[in-house]
Scaffold this motif. Structure first.
Motif, PDB file in Angstrom:
ATOM      1  N   ILE A  65       0.835  -1.198   0.000  1.00 13.70           N
ATOM      2  CA  ILE A  65       0.000   0.000   0.000  1.00 13.70           C
ATOM      3  C   ILE A  65       0.873   1.253   0.000  1.00 13.70           C
ATOM      4  CG2 ILE A  65      -1.615   1.344   1.416  1.00 13.70           C
ATOM      5  CD1 ILE A  65      -2.861  -1.404   2.208  1.00 13.70           C
ATOM      6  N   ASN A  66       1.937   1.252   0.800  1.00 13.53           N
ATOM      7  CA  ASN A  66       2.867   2.393   0.806  1.00 13.53           C
ATOM      8  C   ASN A  66       3.521   2.568  -0.556  1.00 13.53           C
ATOM      9  OD1 ASN A  66       2.317   2.952   3.469  1.00 13.53           O
ATOM     10  ND2 ASN A  66       4.029   1.752   4.240  1.00 13.53           N
ATOM     11  N   TYR A  67       3.891   1.456  -1.192  1.00 10.82           N
ATOM     12  CA  TYR A  67       4.488   1.516  -2.525  1.00 10.82           C
ATOM     13  C   TYR A  67       3.480   2.048  -3.542  1.00 10.82           C
ATOM     14  CZ  TYR A  67       6.613   0.067  -6.902  1.00 10.82           C
ATOM     15  OH  TYR A  67       7.124   0.056  -8.166  1.00 10.82           O
ATOM     16  N   GLU A  68       2.223   1.652  -3.404  1.00  8.40           N
ATOM     17  CA  GLU A  68       1.159   2.124  -4.300  1.00  8.40           C
ATOM     18  C   GLU A  68       1.011   3.639  -4.204  1.00  8.40           C
ATOM     19  OE1 GLU A  68      -1.663   1.456  -7.211  1.00  8.40           O
ATOM     20  OE2 GLU A  68      -0.486  -0.122  -6.247  1.00  8.40           O
ATOM     21  N   ILE A  69       1.118   4.163  -2.995  1.00 11.03           N
ATOM     22  CA  ILE A  69       1.035   5.617  -2.801  1.00 11.03           C
ATOM     23  C   ILE A  69       2.211   6.311  -3.481  1.00 11.03           C
ATOM     24  CG2 ILE A  69       1.179   7.456  -1.065  1.00 11.03           C
ATOM     25  CD1 ILE A  69      -0.360   5.555   0.838  1.00 11.03           C
ATOM     26  N   LEU A  70       3.421   5.752  -3.331  1.00 10.11           N
ATOM     27  CA  LEU A  70       4.608   6.370  -3.915  1.00 10.11           C
ATOM     28  C   LEU A  70       4.632   6.276  -5.436  1.00 10.11           C
ATOM     29  CD1 LEU A  70       7.361   5.173  -1.413  1.00 10.11           C
ATOM     30  CD2 LEU A  70       6.376   7.459  -1.625  1.00 10.11           C
ATOM     31  N   ARG A  71       4.171   5.163  -5.973  1.00 10.59           N
ATOM     32  CA  ARG A  71       4.276   4.956  -7.417  1.00 10.59           C
ATOM     33  C   ARG A  71       3.184   5.669  -8.186  1.00 10.59           C
ATOM     34  NH1 ARG A  71       1.869   0.838 -10.859  1.00 10.59           N
ATOM     35  NH2 ARG A  71       0.055   0.232  -9.659  1.00 10.59           N
ATOM     36  N   SER A  72       2.136   6.060  -7.509  1.00 11.64           N
ATOM     37  CA  SER A  72       1.036   6.760  -8.174  1.00 11.64           C
ATOM     38  C   SER A  72       1.535   8.097  -8.707  1.00 11.64           C
ATOM     39  CB  SER A  72      -0.108   6.978  -7.191  1.00 11.64           C
ATOM     40  OG  SER A  72      -1.109   7.764  -7.771  1.00 11.64           O
ATOM     41  N   GLY A  73       1.118   8.432  -9.889  1.00 12.19           N
ATOM     42  CA  GLY A  73       1.525   9.702 -10.495  1.00 12.19           C
ATOM     43  C   GLY A  73       0.863  10.895  -9.840  1.00 12.19           C
ATOM     44  N   ARG A  74      -0.253  10.668  -9.180  1.00 16.76           N
ATOM     45  CA  ARG A  74      -0.966  11.758  -8.517  1.00 16.76           C
ATOM     46  C   ARG A  74      -1.016  11.473  -7.016  1.00 16.76           C
ATOM     47  NH1 ARG A  74      -6.126  10.007  -7.413  1.00 16.76           N
ATOM     48  NH2 ARG A  74      -6.704   8.072  -8.444  1.00 16.76           N
ATOM     49  N   LEU A  75      -1.434  12.444  -6.260  1.00 15.50           N
ATOM     50  CA  LEU A  75      -1.543  12.291  -4.822  1.00 15.50           C
ATOM     51  C   LEU A  75      -2.798  11.484  -4.495  1.00 15.50           C
ATOM     52  CD1 LEU A  75      -0.295  13.073  -2.104  1.00 15.50           C
ATOM     53  CD2 LEU A  75      -1.762  15.083  -2.111  1.00 15.50           C
ATOM     54  N   ILE A  76      -2.632  10.309  -3.879  1.00 12.94           N
ATOM     55  CA  ILE A  76      -3.780   9.486  -3.508  1.00 12.94           C
ATOM     56  C   ILE A  76      -3.750   9.235  -2.001  1.00 12.94           C
ATOM     57  CG2 ILE A  76      -3.955   8.367  -5.758  1.00 12.94           C
ATOM     58  CD1 ILE A  76      -2.675   5.877  -4.523  1.00 12.94           C
ATOM     59  N   THR A  77      -4.903   8.935  -1.471  1.00 14.59           N
ATOM     60  CA  THR A  77      -4.999   8.668  -0.038  1.00 14.59           C
ATOM     61  C   THR A  77      -4.650   7.206   0.240  1.00 14.59           C
ATOM     62  OG1 THR A  77      -7.326   8.036  -0.167  1.00 14.59           O
ATOM     63  CG2 THR A  77      -6.836  10.373   0.196  1.00 14.59           C
ATOM     64  N   ALA A  78      -4.445   6.904   1.497  1.00 13.97           N
ATOM     65  CA  ALA A  78      -4.158   5.528   1.886  1.00 13.97           C
ATOM     66  C   ALA A  78      -5.346   4.624   1.574  1.00 13.97           C
ATOM     67  CB  ALA A  78      -3.814   5.463   3.372  1.00 13.97           C
ATOM     68  N   GLU A  79      -6.569   5.150   1.671  1.00 16.70           N
ATOM     69  CA  GLU A  79      -7.761   4.358   1.362  1.00 16.70           C
ATOM     70  C   GLU A  79      -7.791   3.976  -0.117  1.00 16.70           C
ATOM     71  OE1 GLU A  79      -8.051   7.353   3.041  1.00 16.70           O
ATOM     72  OE2 GLU A  79      -8.228   6.442   5.018  1.00 16.70           O
ATOM     73  N   GLU A  80      -7.444   4.942  -1.000  1.00 18.41           N
ATOM     74  CA  GLU A  80      -7.403   4.644  -2.437  1.00 18.41           C
ATOM     75  C   GLU A  80      -6.318   3.620  -2.748  1.00 18.41           C
ATOM     76  OE1 GLU A  80      -8.685   8.572  -4.874  1.00 18.41           O
ATOM     77  OE2 GLU A  80      -6.905   8.780  -3.588  1.00 18.41           O
ATOM     78  N   ALA A  81      -5.160   3.774  -2.120  1.00 12.35           N
ATOM     79  CA  ALA A  81      -4.071   2.825  -2.340  1.00 12.35           C
ATOM     80  C   ALA A  81      -4.458   1.437  -1.836  1.00 12.35           C
ATOM     81  CB  ALA A  81      -2.807   3.308  -1.639  1.00 12.35           C
ATOM     82  N   MET A  82      -5.165   1.385  -0.686  1.00 11.59           N
ATOM     83  CA  MET A  82      -5.604   0.097  -0.152  1.00 11.59           C
ATOM     84  C   MET A  82      -6.626  -0.540  -1.091  1.00 11.59           C
ATOM     85  SD  MET A  82      -6.880  -0.871   3.687  1.00 11.59           S
ATOM     86  CE  MET A  82      -8.338   0.140   3.662  1.00 11.59           C
ATOM     87  N   GLU A  83      -7.506   0.255  -1.672  1.00 19.14           N
ATOM     88  CA  GLU A  83      -8.498  -0.271  -2.623  1.00 19.14           C
ATOM     89  C   GLU A  83      -7.811  -0.822  -3.866  1.00 19.14           C
ATOM     90  OE1 GLU A  83     -12.117  -1.472  -3.778  1.00 19.14           O
ATOM     91  OE2 GLU A  83     -11.738  -0.429  -1.893  1.00 19.14           O
ATOM     92  N   ASN A  84      -6.810  -0.103  -4.380  1.00 22.46           N
ATOM     93  CA  ASN A  84      -6.043  -0.593  -5.536  1.00 22.46           C
ATOM     94  C   ASN A  84      -5.354  -1.906  -5.215  1.00 22.46           C
ATOM     95  OD1 ASN A  84      -6.802   1.701  -6.914  1.00 22.46           O
ATOM     96  ND2 ASN A  84      -4.846   2.748  -6.641  1.00 22.46           N
ATOM     97  N   HIS A  85      -4.756  -1.975  -4.037  1.00 16.80           N
ATOM     98  CA  HIS A  85      -4.058  -3.199  -3.646  1.00 16.80           C
ATOM     99  C   HIS A  85      -5.035  -4.353  -3.449  1.00 16.80           C
ATOM    100  CE1 HIS A  85      -1.143  -5.864  -1.932  1.00 16.80           C
ATOM    101  NE2 HIS A  85      -1.863  -5.976  -0.822  1.00 16.80           N
TER     102      HIS A  85
END
Length: 154
Positions: A65-85
Motif C-alpha cells: 500500500i505504501n508503494y502504491e502511494i509512492l508509485r502513483s503519479g498523482r496524490l492518492i490517499t491511503a484508502e485509495e491505495a488500499m483499494e487498488n491493492h
C-alpha cells in the motif's frame, strides 16, 4: 528463590510472571486484503487498525500500500491505495494455478530472456570501461606478476 512482600503477604515470582504473560498474549488476526493470518499482540493489532480505518493489514500488504502511494503519479490517499491493492489481491486469488507449473516457469523465463535480448537498450548495459571501445580513456588492467610465485616461495 526470591519473594516480594506487599502488605505482609508473600507473592511468588511465578504468579507475577504469569500475570505479565497474560498481558502479552498473542491473538491470531486475518489480513483484510490478502487473507493471511498472523499472530500478533493486541496492542500491535490496535495500532495497525488505527492506521487503516479499523482494518487489520499484514506487513506485506502494508508495504504494498505504501508503494502504491509512492508509485502513483498523482496524490492518492491511503484508502485509495488500499483499494487498488485489494483489487490486485482479488485478481491474484481468482487465478488458478497452471496445469504444469514447471512448463509455465520455463515459458516465463524464455519470454524474459527474449525481451532482454531484443531490448534496444541492450548495448547501453555494457561496461563503460570496456576494452572493446576504441575511444575509451581507461585502459584495461594488466597483470604485473603472478601471485602464485610468491605463494610457492614461502
Amino acid at each position: 528463590m526470591s519473594a516480594t512482600v506487599l502488605s505482609d503477604s508473600i507473592i511468588e515470582p511465578q504468579t507475577a510472571s504469569t500475570t505479565l504473560i497474560v498481558h502479552m498474549e498473542a491473538e491470531f488476526v486475518k489480513c483484510y486484503c490478502c487473507g493471511l493470518t498472523e499472530e500478533c499482540t493486541p496492542a500491535y493489532i490496535e495500532r495497525v487498525r488505527e492506521r487503516y480505518n479499523g482494518n487489520w493489514i499484514c506487513g506485506l500488504c502494508s508495504e504494498a500500500i505504501n508503494y502504491e502511494i509512492l508509485r502513483s503519479g498523482r496524490l492518492i490517499t491511503a484508502e485509495e491505495a488500499m483499494e487498488n491493492h485489494m483489487n490486485l489481491c482479488k485478481k491474484f486469488t481468482a487465478l488458478k494455478p497452471p496445469p504444469n507449473p514447471t512448463v509455465h516457469l520455463i515459458t516465463a523465463m524464455r519470454q524474459i530472456l527474449k525481451r532482454s535480448l531484443d531490448s534496444p537498450s541492450r548495448g547501453l548495459r555494457s561496461m563503460p570501461a570496456s576494452p572493446t571501445k576504441k575511444n575509451s580513456r581507461l585502459q584495461s588492467l594488466s597483470r604485473s606478476e603472478s601471485c602464485l610465485s610468491s605463494l610457492s616461495g614461502s
